[in-house]
Design a protein around this motif. Structure first.
Motif, mmCIF file in Angstrom:
data_model
loop_
_atom_site.group_PDB
_atom_site.id
_atom_site.type_symbol
_atom_site.label_atom_id
_atom_site.label_comp_id
_atom_site.label_asym_id
_atom_site.label_seq_id
_atom_site.Cartn_x
_atom_site.Cartn_y
_atom_site.Cartn_z
ATOM 1 N N GLY A 120 -9.952 -28.949 27.369
ATOM 2 C CA GLY A 120 -9.446 -27.695 27.909
ATOM 3 C C GLY A 120 -8.886 -27.755 29.308
ATOM 4 N N VAL A 121 -9.056 -28.877 30.025
ATOM 5 C CA VAL A 121 -8.664 -28.949 31.423
ATOM 6 C C VAL A 121 -7.372 -29.737 31.620
ATOM 7 C CG1 VAL A 121 -9.437 -29.516 33.758
ATOM 8 C CG2 VAL A 121 -11.105 -28.854 32.025
ATOM 9 N N ALA A 122 -7.119 -30.751 30.818
ATOM 10 C CA ALA A 122 -5.924 -31.581 30.964
ATOM 11 C C ALA A 122 -4.669 -30.728 30.837
ATOM 12 C CB ALA A 122 -5.918 -32.692 29.908
ATOM 13 N N PRO A 123 -3.572 -31.124 31.493
ATOM 14 C CA PRO A 123 -2.320 -30.379 31.344
ATOM 15 C C PRO A 123 -1.987 -30.134 29.876
ATOM 16 C CG PRO A 123 -2.078 -32.078 33.015
ATOM 17 C CD PRO A 123 -3.426 -32.286 32.391
ATOM 18 N N PRO A 169 -9.695 -28.502 20.491
ATOM 19 C CA PRO A 169 -9.146 -27.137 20.497
ATOM 20 C C PRO A 169 -8.137 -26.878 19.387
ATOM 21 C CG PRO A 169 -9.182 -28.064 22.710
ATOM 22 C CD PRO A 169 -9.552 -29.173 21.786
ATOM 23 N N ASN A 170 -7.344 -27.901 19.016
ATOM 24 C CA ASN A 170 -6.313 -27.709 18.006
ATOM 25 C C ASN A 170 -6.567 -28.563 16.765
ATOM 26 O OD1 ASN A 170 -3.929 -25.938 19.225
ATOM 27 N ND2 ASN A 170 -4.777 -27.210 20.850
ATOM 28 N N ASP A 171 -7.842 -28.803 16.485
ATOM 29 C CA ASP A 171 -8.273 -29.369 15.205
ATOM 30 C C ASP A 171 -7.935 -30.846 15.005
ATOM 31 O OD1 ASP A 171 -9.048 -26.773 14.762
ATOM 32 O OD2 ASP A 171 -7.321 -26.281 13.524
ATOM 33 N N THR A 172 -7.709 -31.595 16.068
ATOM 34 C CA THR A 172 -7.479 -33.029 15.911
ATOM 35 C C THR A 172 -8.715 -33.698 15.327
ATOM 36 O OG1 THR A 172 -5.851 -33.228 17.672
ATOM 37 C CG2 THR A 172 -7.130 -35.185 17.169
ATOM 38 N N VAL A 173 -8.538 -34.513 14.302
ATOM 39 C CA VAL A 173 -9.668 -35.188 13.662
ATOM 40 C C VAL A 173 -9.473 -36.703 13.565
ATOM 41 C CG1 VAL A 173 -10.389 -33.177 12.328
ATOM 42 C CG2 VAL A 173 -8.691 -34.754 11.361
ATOM 43 N N ALA A 178 -26.774 -32.473 25.331
ATOM 44 C CA ALA A 178 -25.700 -31.842 26.095
ATOM 45 C C ALA A 178 -25.292 -30.531 25.453
ATOM 46 C CB ALA A 178 -24.487 -32.777 26.178
ATOM 47 N N ALA A 179 -24.890 -29.581 26.302
ATOM 48 C CA ALA A 179 -24.347 -28.299 25.858
ATOM 49 C C ALA A 179 -22.991 -28.103 26.523
ATOM 50 C CB ALA A 179 -25.289 -27.155 26.222
ATOM 51 N N SER A 180 -22.039 -27.581 25.769
ATOM 52 C CA SER A 180 -20.696 -27.395 26.317
ATOM 53 C C SER A 180 -20.116 -26.075 25.843
ATOM 54 C CB SER A 180 -19.773 -28.540 25.897
ATOM 55 O OG SER A 180 -19.591 -28.548 24.496
ATOM 56 N N GLN A 181 -19.157 -25.577 26.606
ATOM 57 C CA GLN A 181 -18.451 -24.349 26.249
ATOM 58 C C GLN A 181 -17.022 -24.421 26.789
ATOM 59 O OE1 GLN A 181 -18.766 -20.286 28.258
ATOM 60 N NE2 GLN A 181 -20.042 -19.915 26.437
ATOM 61 N N VAL A 182 -16.067 -23.976 25.967
ATOM 62 C CA VAL A 182 -14.675 -23.853 26.387
ATOM 63 C C VAL A 182 -14.192 -22.466 26.008
ATOM 64 C CG1 VAL A 182 -12.380 -24.887 26.366
ATOM 65 C CG2 VAL A 182 -14.373 -26.304 25.850
ATOM 66 N N ARG A 183 -13.619 -21.761 26.974
ATOM 67 C CA ARG A 183 -13.069 -20.423 26.741
ATOM 68 C C ARG A 183 -11.551 -20.470 26.932
ATOM 69 N NH1 ARG A 183 -16.363 -15.887 26.941
ATOM 70 N NH2 ARG A 183 -18.599 -16.338 27.172
ATOM 71 N N TYR A 184 -10.819 -19.988 25.928
ATOM 72 C CA TYR A 184 -9.364 -19.958 25.982
ATOM 73 C C TYR A 184 -8.878 -18.509 25.897
ATOM 74 C CZ TYR A 184 -9.747 -24.897 24.628
ATOM 75 O OH TYR A 184 -10.069 -26.229 24.572
ATOM 76 N N LYS A 185 -7.879 -18.191 26.709
ATOM 77 C CA LYS A 185 -7.205 -16.899 26.612
ATOM 78 C C LYS A 185 -5.698 -17.134 26.655
ATOM 79 C CE LYS A 185 -10.715 -13.735 28.442
ATOM 80 N NZ LYS A 185 -11.012 -12.673 29.444
ATOM 81 N N VAL A 186 -4.993 -16.436 25.772
ATOM 82 C CA VAL A 186 -3.547 -16.571 25.693
ATOM 83 C C VAL A 186 -2.913 -15.199 25.901
ATOM 84 C CG1 VAL A 186 -1.584 -17.221 24.258
ATOM 85 C CG2 VAL A 186 -3.716 -18.523 24.113
#
Length: 589
Positions: free
Chosen positions: A159-162, A189-193, A407-415
């Motif tokens: 979520g942080v990279a350009p 974030p965009n389903d890369t597997v 580990a616990a992580s969270q990413v919040r996205y707003k468009v």
């Protein structure tokens, strides 16, 4: 599926280029680079005008050097590839000790290849295929599954990279882990597997750095780059600065130009029991006349017996289209040694991406080559906030040692979006495209369109025998995804929760060190993707499906010959696909 908003005018920001040029007058040399990593681009005209290092010593004049830096101790001979990579929650590991196929490509390789784009770098790996169509549509596949810049990690954090810019001037290493990694890093974030790419940013080394690099490339593309670093207080604090200015009349794609102005700063500090870093970046990237692909409907594709034959230099991007992006990001990370066995870490990052893009769609609508051209104007602000915290430590049970990570992580996205209506839509031919002048609609306010929260908790255990010949990895991650979309009826805002789902993804792995130079490994891993929504026209239109999993089985062998190393692996990956059934229901195959 199965598979083995401100425009920089021309001439702006040239002062930095003049200053940098003045520093190295009389000290330039030229190296011509041939075709290097991909057939889609021609680097034959790329020239490196020079890399000059300025070293200032006490009470001595400035000394100009042109010698390459010494390779780090954790790299193989020549400094091309690093021995260690970041493996998600497992931390930094030697590639011989983990049951995954992973490679870490160093800055030395990027410089030797005169690489300027992430595509140039990842193409060194045979598992990666370039899917790039233009400077505005960088994409690639890993093990046959598509991924993009939006799914790249920055120092292990999503979520942080350009989001759009793919330059590499601020990177120390590019790490590629092949295969699903939901347990290690969470859902992309965009389903890369097919795999995950991690950017490792530059920080100050033990020696001061003062480097100016000038590059002249195809299309009169002139780039100036400044790379400086310092350490203070007996090495406790470090700072590194990277500044790049690139202007061009045309890049490797016909009629397309790509200019950029970037600034990156990396700070780090270390104490007896703690380590911390702060990375910040600013990017302005302007791509004029970006080239896009020809698309077609399924009905047209069914009727085609062969693809239309067009000239090699045919272009399907309309004149006067563009994509202008401003990106700002920052990432803080910290570690603290609780005692000799346990370490706690935390990370917090933010990114704000503003995009103003006018593009055209070129749709082939019959077998005779007729095509429909339409325009899309997308003004978008994309924001992300990422956080992670965890602990890692060692335990002993009898003769077995355990390295446990939680580990616990969270990413919040707003468009936020504004999409002015662009006219006209007209018909042309794929064999000789014609273009009409477009009329842009009026701009409105940026309105929220999407709000997504991804949060997860992962736990894993690396179990090792007393002689360290056998390593077993057991782990899993619980991932929750909540996605809310927004629509407007006049001034009334309507929100719809499309998603609120939870899934569990386990991973198992084993490594057997036959000797100091050979390891055998196997793994079972899962990837996680958002379920799709049934399209209009189907009986279950609007139904949103639960997250679905990609599964991988892999076996392989790793060889470390001291100066070189290699990995041989065999794998199978199974990824569900969605189809429309005979009774017109949209469902998983």
């Amino acid at each position: 599926m199965k598979t083995n908003g401100v425009r920089v005018k021309k001439g702006q920001a040239v002062l930095a280029g003049r200053v940098l040029g003045a520093l190295v007058l009389g000290g330039l040399w030229t190296v011509t680079a041939g075709n290097q990593v991909e057939a889609a681009r021609d680097y034959s005209n790329l020239q490196d005008l020079g890399k000059v290092t300025l070293v200032e010593e006490k009470k001595e004049p400035v000394v100009v050097q042109a010698e390459p830096e010494t390779a780090a101790e954790d790299t193989y001979a020549g400094g091309q590839v690093s021995r260690k990579s970041s493996i998600g929650v497992l931390g930094k590991k030697d590639f011989m000790e983990v049951p995954f196929n992973v490679i870490s490509i160093s800055e030395e390789t990027m410089q030797n290849q005169q690489a300027s784009n992430i595509i140039d770098v990842v193409a060194n790996d045979s598992s990666v295929t370039d899917l790039t169509l233009s400077g505005a549509s960088n994409a690639w596949s890993i093990r046959g599954f598509k991924t993009t810049q939006q799914d790249v990690q920055l120092n292990g954090i999503y979520g942080v990279a350009p989001r759009y810019y793919t330059g590499i001037e601020y990177l120390e290493n590019v790490e590629i882990l092949k295969g699903p990694s939901a347990m290690l890093s969470g859902m992309a974030p965009n389903d890369t597997v097919g795999g995950v790419i991690n950017y490792v940013t530059k920080h100050a080394g033990d020696e001061d750095k003062n480097t100016v690099t000038l590059t002249y490339g195809e299309g009169h593309q002139f780039t100036q780059q400044l790379d400086m670093s310092r350490r203070f207080n007996d090495g406790k604090y470090g700072v590194r600065l990277n500044v790049l200015n690139r202007g061009s009349q045309e890049d490797a794609y016909k009629n397309e130009s790509n200019s950029a102005n970037t600034v990156f700063m990396g700070f780090d500090a270390k104490g007896e029991r703690w380590r911390t870093s702060l990375d910040m970046g600013y990017i302005y990237n302007d791509i004029e006349n970006p080239q896009y692909q020809v698309t077609m409907s399924q009905a047209t594709a069914n009727k085609l017996t062969a693809l239309p034959s067009v000239s090699d230099d045919a272009t399907f991007g309309a004149p006067d289209t563009y994509r202008r992006v401003t990106e700002k990001f920052a990432l803080w990370k910290g570690e603290y040694d609780l005692n000799d066995d346990w370490t706690a870490w935390a990370a917090f990052g933010m990114r704000n991406t503003s995009q103003d893009g006018l593009s055209n769609r070129f749709l082939l609508n019959n077998v005779n080559g007729n095509a429909r051209v339409s325009y899309v104007h997308n003004r978008q602000i994309n924001k992300a906030i990422s956080s992670e915290f965890g602990v890692r430590g060692h335990l002993q049970t009898g003769s077995l040692s355990h390295e446990v990570s939680i580990a616990a992580s969270q990413v919040r996205y707003k468009v936020y979006e504004d999409k002015p209506t662009v006219t006209p839509t007209y018909t042309t031919s794929v064999y000789s495209p014609s273009w009409q002048t477009y009329t842009d609609g009026s701009y409105g306010p940026y309105l929220i369109r999407d709000n997504r929260v991804q949060q997860s908790v992962g736990i894993n255990d690396i179990i090792s025998t007393a002689d360290n010949r056998w390593n077993f990895i057991l782990g899993g991650r619980i991932q929750q995804v909540k996605d809310t979309s927004y629509s407007y009826s006049g001034s009334t805002l309507k929100s719809t929760t499309r998603y609120d789902e939870t899934a569990f993804t386990p991973t198992f792995g084993i490594v057997h060190k036959v000797n100091d130079r050979m390891s055998l490994y196997a793994n079972y891993a899962q990837g996680l993707s958002l379920g799709e929504t049934a399209p209009d026209g189907t009986e279950n239109a609007g139904q949103t499906f639960a997250p679905y999993k990609t599964t991988q089985y892999e076996v392989g062998a790793k060889f470390d010959f001291g100066k070189i190393a290699t990995t041989i692996s065999a794998f199978t990956m199974k990824n569900p696909s969605f189809i429309t059934t005979d009774d017109n229901y949209y469902a998983l195959a």
